[in-house]
Design an enzyme around this catalytic site. Structure first.
Site: not given
Ligand code: COA
Length: 259
Positions: A65, A110, A113, A133
């Site tokens: 999400a 999400g 999910e 989460e």
């Molecule tokens: N919500 C909003 N934005 C998200 C996102 C999410 N769940 N997951 C990734 N993004 C965005 C990042 O903020 C970034 O945006 P920006 O370029 O404007 O800063 C872009 O997507 C790329 O992500 P980034 O974190 O730079 O890539 P990465 O390769 O370093 O890391 C992940 C990848 C997946 C490990 C990391 O993005 C992450 O941990 N995401 C969240 C996962 C999460 O907690 N999901 C559950 C949400 S309830």
């Protein structure tokens, strides 16, 4: 509806829906969830479609999400937020047409999910599944705490939910979260091959099988068996049941019409 965050391609009765917000790793914002719900309704009603594949553009399936949206939630809003998302995913799960998740990369929160709400999951070996989460001070809210233990068992599910750790495609297969894992460049072909195998079968039987499994999982064994018998019996009225059994006896492939 005009779709801005989803791509749709239909060929050979297979609809491929690609979640297309790659700059945010396909994170599910309100607009995307609305489009996903509308797309499911459209594809369910589309008689030229028999199976649906959901995948992601770029290096993610769906990274969860949209955390920016969660951070901006109004007081008292999160329960409604979860219920709305659950409703969209339930429409996927209850689809009478098979829905296959082709998990190409991050399937977190999400995104995991969403994959869980699909009927089967095909993973790239590069996929990363996780429910992180708790790292955000939350719990899964789009069905993760309910579907994951039903799929892989309480202990394995709680390990994923409480650590928030990710597992790759091969490990996802080992624990029963993914059906198969394939090399990244074989993913689309593997998803299409599975959809094609399902499409060879009688459409009404496919729909009833999904219904029987879905309702049976929440029923007692006795109630589930009664439901299964009722649905089994309901197929007696279909031309496809006559055709399938006749074709077998005549040693020829069946010509199913979906009625
Ligand atoms: N919500 C909003 N934005 C998200 C996102 C999410 N769940 N997951 C990734 N993004 C965005 C990042 O903020 C970034 O945006 P920006 O370029 O404007 O800063 C872009 O997507 C790329 O992500 P980034 O974190 O730079 O890539 P990465 O390769 O370093 O890391 C992940 C990848 C997946 C490990 C990391 O993005 C992450 O941990 N995401 C969240 C996962 C999460 O907690 N999901 C559950 C949400 S309830």
């Amino acid at each position: 509806m005009a779709y801005e965050l989803l791509l749709l391609e239909i060929s050979d009765r297979i609809a491929t829906v690609t979640i297309n917000r790659p700059d945010k790793l396909n994170a599910l914002n309100d607009a995307l969830m609305k489009e996903l719900g509308a797309m499911m309704d459209e594809l369910t009603a589309n008689k030229t479609v028999g199976a649906i594949i959901i995948t992601g553009a770029g290096r993610a399936f769906v990274a969860g999400a949209d955390i920016a949206r969660l951070a901006a939630a109004e007081p008292g809003e999160l329960e409604t937020f979860a219920r709305r998302g659950q409703g969209v995913f339930r429409r996927i799960e209850l689809s009478a047409k098979p829905v296959i998740a082709a998990v190409n990369g991050f399937a977190l929160g999400g995104g995991c999910e969403l994959a869980l709400a699909c009927h089967v999951r095909i993973a790239s070996t590069l996929a990363k599944f996780g429910l992180p989460e708790v790292k955000l001070g939350l719990i899964p809210g789009y069905g993760g705490t309910q579907r994951l233990p039903r799929l892989i068992g309480r202990g394995q599910a709680l390990q994923m939910i409480l650590t928030g750790d990710t597992i790759d495609g091969a490990e996802a297969v080992r624990v029963g979260l993914a059906n198969i894992a394939v090399e990244p460049d074989a993913l689309a072909g593997a998803a299409r091959a599975m959809a094609t195998a399902m499409l060879k079968n009688a459409p009404v039987a496919i729909a009833r099988a999904i219904e029987s499994v879905d309702a049976g999982l929440d029923a007692t064994l006795e109630d589930g068996l009664r439901l299964e018998a009722r649905l089994f019996g309901s197929l007696e009225a279909t031309a496809d049941m006559r055709e399938g059994t006749k074709a077998f006896l005549e040693k020829r492939p069946p010509d199913f019409r979906g009625v």
